[in-house]
Design a protein around this motif. Sequence first.
Motif, mmCIF file in Angstrom:
data_model
loop_
_atom_site.group_PDB
_atom_site.id
_atom_site.type_symbol
_atom_site.label_atom_id
_atom_site.label_comp_id
_atom_site.label_asym_id
_atom_site.label_seq_id
_atom_site.Cartn_x
_atom_site.Cartn_y
_atom_site.Cartn_z
ATOM 1 N N ASP A 1 0.844 -1.192 0.000
ATOM 2 C CA ASP A 1 0.000 0.000 0.000
ATOM 3 C C ASP A 1 0.884 1.249 0.000
ATOM 4 O OD1 ASP A 1 -1.734 2.119 0.555
ATOM 5 O OD2 ASP A 1 -3.029 0.877 1.814
ATOM 6 N N ASP A 2 0.843 2.007 -1.088
ATOM 7 C CA ASP A 2 1.699 3.180 -1.224
ATOM 8 C C ASP A 2 1.352 4.286 -0.231
ATOM 9 O OD1 ASP A 2 3.042 1.976 -3.306
ATOM 10 O OD2 ASP A 2 1.815 2.907 -4.872
ATOM 11 N N THR A 3 0.172 4.220 0.377
ATOM 12 C CA THR A 3 -0.235 5.259 1.321
ATOM 13 C C THR A 3 0.235 4.979 2.743
ATOM 14 O OG1 THR A 3 -2.372 4.247 1.883
ATOM 15 C CG2 THR A 3 -2.291 5.657 -0.087
ATOM 16 N N ILE A 4 0.812 3.800 2.963
ATOM 17 C CA ILE A 4 1.288 3.424 4.301
ATOM 18 C C ILE A 4 2.778 3.169 4.228
ATOM 19 C CG2 ILE A 4 1.031 1.847 6.259
ATOM 20 C CD1 ILE A 4 -1.695 1.056 5.144
ATOM 21 N N GLY A 5 3.560 3.996 4.882
ATOM 22 C CA GLY A 5 5.004 3.835 4.858
ATOM 23 C C GLY A 5 5.500 2.911 5.955
ATOM 24 N N ILE B 1 0.031 1.301 10.380
ATOM 25 C CA ILE B 1 0.195 -0.149 10.308
ATOM 26 C C ILE B 1 -0.580 -0.819 11.440
ATOM 27 C CG2 ILE B 1 1.867 -2.045 10.532
ATOM 28 C CD1 ILE B 1 3.934 -0.130 9.231
ATOM 29 N N ASP B 2 -0.545 -0.215 12.622
ATOM 30 C CA ASP B 2 -1.228 -0.789 13.781
ATOM 31 C C ASP B 2 -2.723 -0.918 13.529
ATOM 32 O OD1 ASP B 2 1.269 -0.629 14.930
ATOM 33 O OD2 ASP B 2 0.783 1.085 16.214
ATOM 34 N N ALA B 3 -3.322 0.166 13.018
ATOM 35 C CA ALA B 3 -4.763 0.173 12.774
ATOM 36 C C ALA B 3 -5.149 -0.840 11.705
ATOM 37 C CB ALA B 3 -5.216 1.574 12.368
ATOM 38 N N GLU B 4 -4.293 -1.015 10.707
ATOM 39 C CA GLU B 4 -4.585 -1.944 9.619
ATOM 40 C C GLU B 4 -4.424 -3.399 10.044
ATOM 41 O OE1 GLU B 4 -5.724 -1.208 6.616
ATOM 42 O OE2 GLU B 4 -5.736 0.938 7.052
ATOM 43 N N LEU B 5 -3.549 -3.648 11.006
ATOM 44 C CA LEU B 5 -3.173 -5.022 11.343
ATOM 45 C C LEU B 5 -3.926 -5.605 12.535
ATOM 46 C CD1 LEU B 5 -1.145 -7.328 10.624
ATOM 47 C CD2 LEU B 5 0.442 -6.270 12.240
ATOM 48 N N ALA B 6 -4.342 -4.762 13.468
ATOM 49 C CA ALA B 6 -4.816 -5.250 14.769
ATOM 50 C C ALA B 6 -5.980 -6.217 14.673
ATOM 51 C CB ALA B 6 -5.176 -4.071 15.664
ATOM 52 N N ASP C 1 -5.769 4.602 15.146
ATOM 53 C CA ASP C 1 -5.572 5.686 14.186
ATOM 54 C C ASP C 1 -5.128 6.973 14.885
ATOM 55 O OD1 ASP C 1 -5.880 4.723 11.623
ATOM 56 O OD2 ASP C 1 -8.068 4.944 11.623
ATOM 57 N N PHE C 2 -5.334 7.034 16.184
ATOM 58 C CA PHE C 2 -4.987 8.194 17.015
ATOM 59 C C PHE C 2 -3.927 7.714 18.003
ATOM 60 C CE2 PHE C 2 -7.147 11.708 19.830
ATOM 61 C CZ PHE C 2 -5.937 12.370 19.919
ATOM 62 N N GLN C 3 -2.666 7.677 17.558
ATOM 63 C CA GLN C 3 -1.617 7.004 18.304
ATOM 64 C C GLN C 3 -1.418 7.595 19.698
ATOM 65 O OE1 GLN C 3 -0.228 4.260 16.709
ATOM 66 N NE2 GLN C 3 0.445 3.752 18.749
ATOM 67 N N GLU C 4 -1.550 8.910 19.817
ATOM 68 C CA GLU C 4 -1.390 9.531 21.131
ATOM 69 C C GLU C 4 -2.450 9.013 22.102
ATOM 70 O OE1 GLU C 4 -1.585 11.154 18.286
ATOM 71 O OE2 GLU C 4 -0.063 12.735 18.157
ATOM 72 N N LEU C 5 -3.675 8.857 21.616
ATOM 73 C CA LEU C 5 -4.731 8.334 22.474
ATOM 74 C C LEU C 5 -4.455 6.884 22.856
ATOM 75 C CD1 LEU C 5 -7.469 8.587 23.874
ATOM 76 C CD2 LEU C 5 -8.565 7.997 21.695
ATOM 77 N N ALA C 6 -4.012 6.092 21.884
ATOM 78 C CA ALA C 6 -3.667 4.697 22.185
ATOM 79 C C ALA C 6 -2.610 4.632 23.276
ATOM 80 C CB ALA C 6 -3.181 3.997 20.920
ATOM 81 N N ASN C 7 -1.590 5.471 23.165
ATOM 82 C CA ASN C 7 -0.547 5.495 24.192
ATOM 83 C C ASN C 7 -1.112 5.920 25.540
ATOM 84 O OD1 ASN C 7 1.253 4.840 22.162
ATOM 85 N ND2 ASN C 7 1.996 6.935 21.894
ATOM 86 N N ASP C 8 -1.957 6.959 25.517
ATOM 87 C CA ASP C 8 -2.515 7.493 26.762
ATOM 88 C C ASP C 8 -3.404 6.482 27.472
ATOM 89 O OD1 ASP C 8 -1.281 9.972 26.505
ATOM 90 O OD2 ASP C 8 -2.949 10.842 25.376
ATOM 91 N N ILE C 9 -4.087 5.642 26.713
ATOM 92 C CA ILE C 9 -4.973 4.646 27.330
ATOM 93 C C ILE C 9 -4.203 3.400 27.744
ATOM 94 C CG2 ILE C 9 -6.937 3.099 26.955
ATOM 95 C CD1 ILE C 9 -8.075 5.182 25.017
#
Length: 261
Positions: free
Chosen positions: A58-62, A68-73, A169-177
Amino acid sequence: MTTELYRLQSAGHPMIDEAFLSGDRDLTEDDLRPYLTPLGKSIDLTPIDDQFEEIREDDTIGAQDSQIDAELASTLHKTLDLTRNEASDAGLWHYLCVVRFSDLVHYRWDHVYDPEDPDNMEEKFLKAGADIYSNALHRLWWAAELTYEEAESGDPEDRDYERTRQVLDFQELANDIFDRWFARYRPVAVACVDLLCHEALNEIKEEGEYSDPPSNSEVASDTTTLLREELTVRRVEAMEEDEIVDTIRTLREEVLCGEAE
Protein backbone atom coordinates in the motif's frame (compact mmCIF):
# COMPACT_ATOMS: atom_id res chain seq x y z
CA MET A 1 -1.21 -24.39 6.84
CA THR A 2 -1.02 -24.27 10.60
CA THR A 3 1.95 -23.18 12.67
CA GLU A 4 2.76 -24.81 15.97
CA LEU A 5 3.05 -22.19 18.69
CA TYR A 6 5.92 -22.12 21.15
CA ARG A 7 7.00 -20.27 24.25
CA LEU A 8 10.46 -18.70 24.03
CA GLN A 9 12.11 -19.26 27.39
CA SER A 10 13.97 -16.41 29.09
CA ALA A 11 17.18 -18.45 28.83
CA GLY A 12 17.09 -17.72 25.10
CA HIS A 13 16.90 -13.95 25.49
CA PRO A 14 20.68 -13.42 25.17
CA MET A 15 20.29 -14.65 21.58
CA ILE A 16 18.36 -11.44 20.85
CA ASP A 17 21.57 -9.48 20.48
CA GLU A 18 22.61 -6.31 18.67
CA ALA A 19 22.92 -8.07 15.32
CA PHE A 20 19.32 -9.27 15.59
CA LEU A 21 17.92 -5.98 16.89
CA SER A 22 19.61 -4.03 14.11
CA GLY A 23 18.12 -6.37 11.50
CA ASP A 24 21.49 -7.74 10.38
CA ARG A 25 20.51 -11.33 11.11
CA ASP A 26 17.45 -13.51 11.69
CA LEU A 27 16.81 -16.16 14.28
CA THR A 28 15.06 -19.35 13.22
CA GLU A 29 13.30 -22.08 15.17
CA ASP A 30 16.41 -24.22 14.69
CA ASP A 31 18.60 -21.48 16.17
CA LEU A 32 16.38 -21.23 19.23
CA ARG A 33 15.31 -24.87 19.50
CA PRO A 34 16.85 -25.43 22.98
CA TYR A 35 14.81 -22.52 24.31
CA LEU A 36 11.42 -23.28 22.73
CA THR A 37 8.62 -25.00 24.63
CA PRO A 38 5.64 -26.24 22.56
CA LEU A 39 2.29 -24.91 23.77
CA GLY A 40 0.20 -27.69 22.28
CA LYS A 41 -1.65 -25.27 20.02
CA SER A 42 -1.43 -24.74 16.27
CA ILE A 43 -2.94 -21.83 14.32
CA ASP A 44 -3.04 -20.87 10.66
CA LEU A 45 -1.13 -17.57 10.68
CA THR A 46 -1.51 -16.98 6.93
CA PRO A 47 -4.09 -14.18 7.37
CA ILE A 48 -1.51 -12.12 9.27
CA ASP A 49 1.09 -12.76 6.57
CA ASP A 50 -1.39 -11.73 3.89
CA GLN A 51 -2.40 -8.56 5.74
CA PHE A 52 1.23 -7.60 6.26
CA GLU A 53 1.90 -8.07 2.55
CA GLU A 54 -1.07 -5.84 1.70
CA ILE A 55 0.29 -3.17 4.04
CA ARG A 56 3.72 -3.30 2.42
CA GLU A 57 2.18 -2.95 -1.02
CA ASP A 58 0.00 0.00 0.00
CA ASP A 59 1.70 3.18 -1.22
CA THR A 60 -0.23 5.26 1.32
CA ILE A 61 1.29 3.42 4.30
CA GLY A 62 5.00 3.83 4.86
CA ALA A 63 7.37 1.65 6.85
CA GLN A 64 7.31 2.60 10.55
CA ASP A 65 3.94 4.33 10.02
CA SER A 66 1.60 4.03 13.01
CA GLN A 67 -1.24 3.36 10.54
CA ILE A 68 0.19 -0.15 10.31
CA ASP A 69 -1.23 -0.79 13.78
CA ALA A 70 -4.76 0.17 12.77
CA GLU A 71 -4.58 -1.94 9.62
CA LEU A 72 -3.17 -5.02 11.34
CA ALA A 73 -4.82 -5.25 14.77
CA SER A 74 -8.16 -6.78 13.81
CA THR A 75 -6.58 -9.48 11.64
CA LEU A 76 -4.03 -10.27 14.35
CA HIS A 77 -6.73 -10.56 17.00
CA LYS A 78 -9.10 -12.69 14.93
CA THR A 79 -6.30 -14.99 13.78
CA LEU A 80 -4.75 -15.40 17.21
CA ASP A 81 -8.05 -16.42 18.80
CA LEU A 82 -6.61 -16.77 22.29
CA THR A 83 -8.09 -16.69 25.75
CA ARG A 84 -6.84 -13.88 27.95
CA ASN A 85 -4.98 -16.44 30.00
CA GLU A 86 -3.21 -17.73 26.88
CA ALA A 87 -2.46 -14.17 25.79
CA SER A 88 -0.82 -13.45 29.16
CA ASP A 89 2.01 -15.87 28.31
CA ALA A 90 4.89 -13.50 27.52
CA GLY A 91 6.96 -16.30 26.01
CA LEU A 92 4.36 -16.84 23.26
CA TRP A 93 4.68 -13.22 22.13
CA HIS A 94 8.45 -13.41 22.32
CA TYR A 95 8.37 -16.41 19.98
CA LEU A 96 5.96 -14.71 17.58
CA CYS A 97 7.97 -11.49 17.44
CA VAL A 98 11.45 -13.01 17.32
CA VAL A 99 10.85 -16.04 15.10
CA ARG A 100 7.58 -15.91 13.20
CA PHE A 101 7.03 -12.21 12.57
CA SER A 102 10.42 -10.56 13.04
CA ASP A 103 10.16 -8.94 9.58
CA LEU A 104 6.89 -7.31 10.60
CA VAL A 105 8.33 -6.01 13.87
CA HIS A 106 11.37 -4.54 12.12
CA TYR A 107 9.17 -3.00 9.41
CA ARG A 108 7.06 -1.22 12.03
CA TRP A 109 9.68 -0.36 14.64
CA ASP A 110 13.17 -0.06 13.11
CA HIS A 111 13.05 3.70 13.68
CA VAL A 112 13.41 3.22 17.46
CA TYR A 113 16.63 1.20 17.16
CA ASP A 114 19.62 2.96 18.69
CA PRO A 115 22.87 0.97 18.99
CA GLU A 116 23.85 3.14 21.96
CA ASP A 117 20.59 2.38 23.77
CA PRO A 118 18.86 -0.70 22.31
CA ASP A 119 16.29 -1.08 25.10
CA ASN A 120 13.44 0.54 23.14
CA MET A 121 13.90 -1.90 20.27
CA GLU A 122 14.46 -4.86 22.55
CA GLU A 123 11.14 -4.31 24.33
CA LYS A 124 9.30 -4.61 21.02
CA PHE A 125 10.49 -8.22 20.92
CA LEU A 126 10.85 -9.18 24.58
CA LYS A 127 8.26 -7.31 26.64
CA ALA A 128 4.71 -8.62 27.27
CA GLY A 129 2.96 -10.25 30.22
CA ALA A 130 1.71 -7.59 32.66
CA ASP A 131 3.02 -4.87 30.35
CA ILE A 132 0.31 -4.86 27.68
CA TYR A 133 1.65 -2.06 25.53
CA SER A 134 5.34 -2.55 24.74
CA ASN A 135 5.71 -5.80 22.81
CA ALA A 136 5.00 -5.07 19.12
CA LEU A 137 2.27 -7.70 18.65
CA HIS A 138 1.03 -8.14 22.22
CA ARG A 139 0.06 -4.44 22.29
CA LEU A 140 -2.09 -4.79 19.15
CA TRP A 141 -3.80 -7.94 20.37
CA TRP A 142 -4.74 -6.30 23.67
CA ALA A 143 -5.83 -3.05 22.03
CA ALA A 144 -8.26 -5.12 19.95
CA GLU A 145 -9.28 -7.37 22.84
CA LEU A 146 -10.26 -4.40 24.97
CA THR A 147 -12.16 -2.48 22.29
CA TYR A 148 -13.85 -4.85 19.81
CA GLU A 149 -17.57 -5.66 19.85
CA GLU A 150 -18.63 -9.30 19.68
CA ALA A 151 -21.04 -10.22 16.90
CA GLU A 152 -24.44 -11.74 17.62
CA SER A 153 -23.39 -14.72 15.51
CA GLY A 154 -20.41 -15.37 17.77
CA ASP A 155 -18.26 -15.76 14.65
CA PRO A 156 -14.89 -13.97 15.01
CA GLU A 157 -15.13 -12.95 11.36
CA ASP A 158 -18.25 -10.90 12.17
CA ARG A 159 -16.73 -8.93 15.06
CA ASP A 160 -16.82 -5.13 14.91
CA TYR A 161 -13.33 -3.60 15.20
CA GLU A 162 -14.27 -0.01 14.35
CA ARG A 163 -13.42 1.20 17.86
CA THR A 164 -10.07 -0.59 17.65
CA ARG A 165 -9.32 1.26 14.43
CA GLN A 166 -10.39 4.58 15.95
CA VAL A 167 -7.98 4.31 18.86
CA LEU A 168 -5.03 3.01 16.84
CA ASP A 169 -5.57 5.69 14.19
CA PHE A 170 -4.99 8.19 17.01
CA GLN A 171 -1.62 7.00 18.30
CA GLU A 172 -1.39 9.53 21.13
CA LEU A 173 -4.73 8.33 22.47
CA ALA A 174 -3.67 4.70 22.18
CA ASN A 175 -0.55 5.49 24.19
CA ASP A 176 -2.52 7.49 26.76
CA ILE A 177 -4.97 4.65 27.33
CA PHE A 178 -2.99 1.43 27.03
CA ASP A 179 0.14 2.63 28.80
CA ARG A 180 -1.99 3.09 31.93
CA TRP A 181 -3.19 0.42 34.33
CA PHE A 182 -6.87 1.34 34.00
CA ALA A 183 -6.90 0.12 30.38
CA ARG A 184 -7.06 -3.43 31.69
CA TYR A 185 -10.67 -2.76 32.68
CA ARG A 186 -12.59 -2.89 29.41
CA PRO A 187 -15.42 -0.43 30.31
CA VAL A 188 -12.83 2.28 30.97
CA ALA A 189 -10.91 1.59 27.76
CA VAL A 190 -14.13 1.61 25.73
CA ALA A 191 -15.38 4.85 27.27
CA CYS A 192 -12.02 6.56 26.75
CA VAL A 193 -12.03 5.68 23.05
CA ASP A 194 -15.66 6.67 22.55
CA LEU A 195 -15.25 10.06 24.24
CA LEU A 196 -11.69 10.98 23.22
CA CYS A 197 -11.27 9.67 19.67
CA HIS A 198 -10.76 12.16 16.83
CA GLU A 199 -14.34 11.72 15.66
CA ALA A 200 -15.83 12.58 19.06
CA LEU A 201 -13.55 15.56 19.69
CA ASN A 202 -13.91 16.96 16.19
CA GLU A 203 -17.69 16.80 16.49
CA ILE A 204 -17.56 18.74 19.76
CA LYS A 205 -15.30 21.39 18.26
CA GLU A 206 -17.50 21.78 15.20
CA GLU A 207 -20.38 22.76 17.48
CA GLY A 208 -18.37 25.90 18.31
CA GLU A 209 -19.04 25.95 22.05
CA TYR A 210 -15.35 26.40 22.89
CA SER A 211 -13.57 29.49 21.54
CA ASP A 212 -10.01 28.17 21.70
CA PRO A 213 -10.06 24.47 22.57
CA PRO A 214 -6.83 22.49 23.04
CA SER A 215 -5.62 20.13 20.33
CA ASN A 216 -7.10 16.64 20.28
CA SER A 217 -3.78 15.25 21.52
CA GLU A 218 -3.80 17.63 24.48
CA VAL A 219 -7.40 16.80 25.33
CA ALA A 220 -6.67 13.07 25.23
CA SER A 221 -3.48 13.37 27.27
CA ASP A 222 -4.85 15.74 29.92
CA THR A 223 -8.16 13.90 30.30
CA THR A 224 -6.55 10.48 30.75
CA THR A 225 -4.04 11.99 33.20
CA LEU A 226 -6.91 13.38 35.27
CA LEU A 227 -8.69 10.03 35.00
CA ARG A 228 -5.64 8.20 36.30
CA GLU A 229 -5.55 10.55 39.30
CA GLU A 230 -9.30 10.19 39.85
CA LEU A 231 -9.10 6.41 39.86
CA THR A 232 -6.41 6.35 42.53
CA VAL A 233 -9.13 7.20 45.05
CA ARG A 234 -11.96 5.20 43.52
CA ARG A 235 -12.35 1.48 42.93
CA VAL A 236 -13.00 1.31 39.22
CA GLU A 237 -14.39 -2.23 39.32
CA ALA A 238 -17.16 -0.98 41.61
CA MET A 239 -18.21 1.79 39.22
CA GLU A 240 -21.17 1.36 36.90
CA GLU A 241 -20.48 1.87 33.20
CA ASP A 242 -22.65 5.01 33.13
CA GLU A 243 -20.65 6.37 36.05
CA ILE A 244 -17.40 5.75 34.20
CA VAL A 245 -18.72 7.55 31.11
CA ASP A 246 -19.97 10.51 33.19
CA THR A 247 -16.62 10.77 34.98
CA ILE A 248 -14.63 10.87 31.75
CA ARG A 249 -17.07 13.30 30.16
CA THR A 250 -16.75 15.65 33.16
CA LEU A 251 -12.95 15.51 33.07
CA ARG A 252 -12.97 16.11 29.32
CA GLU A 253 -15.16 19.17 29.86
CA GLU A 254 -12.67 20.56 32.38
CA VAL A 255 -9.87 20.17 29.86
CA LEU A 256 -11.84 21.72 27.00
CA CYS A 257 -12.77 24.69 29.20
CA GLY A 258 -9.21 25.16 30.40
CA GLU A 259 -10.21 24.43 33.99
CA ALA A 260 -7.99 21.39 34.52
CA GLU A 261 -5.02 21.91 36.83
